[in-house]
Scaffold this motif. Structure first.
Motif, PDB file in Angstrom:
ATOM      1  N   LYS A  30       0.892  -1.256  -0.063  1.00  0.00           N
ATOM      2  CA  LYS A  30       0.185  -0.158   0.125  1.00  0.00           C
ATOM      3  C   LYS A  30       0.887   1.256   0.052  1.00  0.00           C
ATOM      4  N   MET A  42       2.957   4.330  -2.162  1.00  0.00           N
ATOM      5  CA  MET A  42       2.806   5.058  -3.346  1.00  0.00           C
ATOM      6  C   MET A  42       3.941   5.096  -4.243  1.00  0.00           C
ATOM      7  N   GLN A  58      -0.619   2.988  -6.386  1.00  0.00           N
ATOM      8  CA  GLN A  58      -0.489   2.580  -5.190  1.00  0.00           C
ATOM      9  C   GLN A  58       0.035   0.981  -5.393  1.00  0.00           C
TER      10      GLN A  58
END
Length: 807
Positions: A488, A490, A505
């Protein structure tokens, strides 16, 4: 005996359908299985039209790609990326291109280095979607390459010269797949020589008692046929002699004691006559039971079901609703087992009608030629289509039209058959009844490539693993500095100019993927990763896409610089001599030079940001991994600050905005980084120099810090945290073919020795079916050959060859 005339009522598998009253429950199941397969495994094909059939080292190979979908060859809407590989004599990929498919077409070219050794090369083209059916379904065409470097051969020698000659081989293939005792059947055969091509063969068939039953002889490219009615308890063998004098004895396939055969006569254009025969044992056991015959053509199917109320059942199937190309007849037993299959070719002459006209019957050298094209379909309706045009001096580029791989022979024939089809264009030029019979031998001696009923009915096909590429993709894995997947997080993709950003993501395994991208050639990007909390203590890996394996290819094109290649090379040699006289020769090839430093380009940097106020060189920075710490108090007028004790940025001293320091813009190797770029994501050891510029002329910035990294470092030498520089292959932009313009037909000081006179991959007919193009002849006299190939929006194919004289 029963005889029926079947008017084929095709059931389209791409839409809803009705199972006719003729169908049994099994027939409905079979059609449903086929419909499901064609929906999930929709066929996609690629064909490349080249400007010439063969080349010399130093040439440029031009081509247009046609990518179609389904059995009706409509321009593909499945894939948007075509992979094209140039494969050398050692089955290694020399060059690869990514082409953008638009409207089912794409264009490209390969510059063939003059250092290439002579030999047999190949061009392979495929989409990711095609990979679901394996590499055998790719477009894969061999071509001969000649070279003026007569003594130069590839590393480890020319593959073709290394081949150990083998013995000729022969295959005997009963019509429908099997012999059955008591039923007279056609047996086709194909003899193949040590070079992989057909070889003439003849011989006799004898039973196990030594009694001669019949004789046989090949009629075309090593292919032929004979009839045999096997008897119970007997076996059969062939004693044969090949054209090279080799002799051999081969056992024929054993006959089944009980069974049913499928035979077809495809001599007529209007119909195909089908005969289903059960031997006595099979008839008594299955009398009155329903047999089903499935006719598959052009993505559609019809089912004929008939009770076995006679040992012999005959059908005449009208072909006018079938589609030109390879079709199949499959006979199913009463319990739904496919027991016999027969391929046949439908020739309905429904290809596009291309009318080609020149403004004159004969031309002078260097004279302008104007060609008009008009395209109509079978219904005589004018059509808009996409075409490619090549014009060659046939005296310099002679071609054997029979051996050509064309749009028609590829999409209608060879792409649907297993194995190599020799001289494929022979069956599409000057078609006669005799050629149609010879084409039927091809059907009898090759298997169907698209699907197999047993696998289909048993759900034996593997699930789809390769999804269509609609655009380019950049993917990889993000991890923490401890090596754990960055879940999770970026990841940001930054363009070379620094103005374009994309963010994705990561999944729970740290994977990220940027899809459906469009960019040209080799493009530089920066990948930057952050944890879910915004930290940059991450590591990135770019996953470069790997292509499918390259399989060996035994098809023959040339063994030496002889025949047409020899004639072609004589012209190439004249071209080289003329270039040398003009001072435009290729010169002498230097040994490999490794660049250890990069020339600075102050003009480019100053044009964008102004001249540097201060330059700090890498040797002044010293060693160490944390760049921000090394830069503190080292650049006049620049402060290195941190807002959280982890991320560091640069600002000009005493320059504040709203009471908060405003970061300087960071430019890394010419690419602008996003605001907030962490200086500690760079290692000090990688720095060549840092330039600071205060007066950038941009009121929205607080100066620029331009960082240049060392050029000679390898990726493994660079320790980077939170970001990764990559080079990604983008869509290739095809070269424009150079076509000179002359104001006079008088020969100039230097001769025009072009072999490809004109190449245009983008000829589009208008709504009235019209298009025109023009060019100038070269200095070669004789016959010029125009080849036009193309397709319309409905998948109708067209090809036309036109010749004119140059005097």
């Amino acid at each position: 005996m029963k005889q029926k005339l079947i008017i084929t009522c095709l059931i389209w598998l791409s839409c809803s359908f009705v199972v006719y009253s003729q169908d049994t429950t099994f027939a409905g199941k079979a059609i449903g299985a086929l419909k499901g397969f064609l929906s999930s495994h929709a066929a996609e094909k690629a064909y490349l039209h080249f400007d010439k059939p063969y080349y010399a080292a130093g040439d440029t190979m031009y081509f247009k790609a046609y990518v179609t979908m389904g059995q009706r060859h409509e321009p593909s809407q499945i894939s948007g990326v075509l992979h094209v590989d140039l494969i050398n004599t050692q089955n290694k990929i020399d060059q690869s291109l990514l082409l953008n498919i638009s409207g089912g077409v794409a264009k490209g070219d390969f510059a063939l280095p003059d250092s290439l050794p002579k030999g047999n090369y190949r061009v392979r083209a495929y989409t990711d979607w095609m990979r679901n059916n394996g590499v055998t379904g790719f477009f894969d065409q061999p071509f001969a390459l000649g070279s003026l470097l007569a003594n130069k051969i590839s590393e480890s020698g020319d593959r073709n010269q290394q081949q150990t000659p083998g013995k000729p081989e022969i295959q005997f293939l009963p019509e429908g797949g099997s012999l059955v005792s008591g039923i007279k059947s056609k047996i086709a055969f194909k003899a193949i020589g040590s070079n992989g091509l057909g070889i003439a063969a003849k011989g006799i068939i004898a039973d196990n008692t030594g009694k001669i039953i019949t004789s046989f002889a090949s009629t075309h490219l090593g292919m032929g046929w004979f009839y045999l009615e096997p008897e119970d308890g007997k076996s059969y063998s062939a004693n044969l002699t090949f054209a090279d004098g080799t002799q051999n004895a081969i056992n024929l396939p054993d006959a089944e004691k009980q069974g049913t055969t499928l035979a077809a006569n495809n001599d007529s254009i209007q119909k195909i006559s089908v005969v289903i025969t059960a031997n006595n044992t099979a008839y008594l056991q299955n009398k009155g039971k329903d047999y089903s015959l499935l006719i598959y053509s052009g993505g559609a199917v019809t089912v004929v079901t008939s009770p076995l109320d006679s040992p012999v059942i005959k059908f005449d199937i009208a072909k006018h609703r079938l589609h030109t190309g390879v079709a199949t007849l499959t006979l199913f037993s009463p319990n739904g087992e496919p027991i016999s299959e027969r391929l046949f070719f439908v020739q309905n002459y429904d290809d596009l009608r291309l009318a080609v006209n020149s403004d004159k019957a004969a031309y002078a050298t260097r004279e302008k030629v104007i060609i008009k094209l008009n395209a109509k379909n079978r219904a005589d309706s004018l059509i808009a289509g996409s075409f490619s045009v090549s014009v060659a001096d046939e005296n310099k580029v002679p071609v054997d039209e029979n051996t050509e791989n064309t749009l028609l022979s590829n999409l209608l024939l060879t792409s649907d058959l297993k194995g190599n089809v020799e001289q494929p264009n022979y069956y599409f030029t000057n078609v006669t009844d005799e050629k149609l019979k010879e084409l039927d031998l091809v059907m009898l001696t090759h298997g169907y490539r698209q699907f197999e009923w047993k696998q289909l009915l048993n759900n034996g096909y593997p699930p789809v693993t390769w999804q269509p590429e609609t655009g380019l993709e950049i993917s990889g894995i993000a991890k923490t500095t401890g090596g754990k997947p960055l879940a999770k997080g970026m990841v940001t993709l930054i363009s070379a100019k620094g103005h374009s950003f994309l963010s994705e993501q990561t999944d729970n395994n740290g994977n990220f993927r940027f899809k459906n991208m469009v960019f040209a050639d080799t493009t530089r990007f920066i990948l930057q990763a952050a944890t879910a909390k915004g930290g940059n203590s991450t590591q990135l890996t770019y996953t470069a896409k790997t292509g499918p394996p390259v399989l060996p290819d035994n098809r023959q094109t040339i063994q030496d610089n002889n025949g047409p290649i020899s004639l072609y090379l004589k012209n190439t040699e004249k071209q080289q001599e003329q270039l040398n006289k003009q001072g435009l020769g290729k010169g002498t090839m230097l040994n490999e030079v490794t660049i250890k430093a990069r020339k600075s380009e102050p003009s480019a940097m100053s044009a964008r940001y102004g001249f540097p106020d201060h330059v700090l060189h890498g040797k002044e920075i010293g060693l160490g991994s944390q760049l921000a710490i090394k830069l503190m108090w080292r650049i006049p007028g620049v402060e290195i600050l941190s807002g959280d004790g982890i991320h560091y940025y640069a600002k000009l001293r005493n320059k504040l905005t709203g009471g908060k320091p405003k970061p300087m813009r960071i430019v890394l190797d010419g690419m602008e980084m996003p605001l907030g770029f962490d200086l500690n994501s760079l290692s000090a050891v990688t720095i060549d120099k840092i330039e600071s510029m205060v007066n950038t002329g941009d009121s929205d910035t607080a100066g620029v810090l331009a960082i240049t990294t060392k050029y000679g470092l390898q990726p493994e030498d660079i320790v980077s945290t939170g970001f990764l520089r990559i080079k990604a292959n983008g869509f290739y932009k095809a070269r424009e073919f150079y076509s000179p313009k002359y104001e006079s037909t008088v020969p100039g000081k230097f001769a025009d020795l072009r072999t490809t006179i004109y190449w245009n991959p983008n000829v589009i007919t208008d709504k009235d079916g019209n298009a025109s193009f023009s060019y100038f002849n070269a200095d070669g006299k004789g016959t010029y050959r125009i080849v036009i190939e193309g397709i319309d929006a409905e998948g109708n194919l067209g090809r036309q060859v036109y010749r004119y004289k140059v005097e």
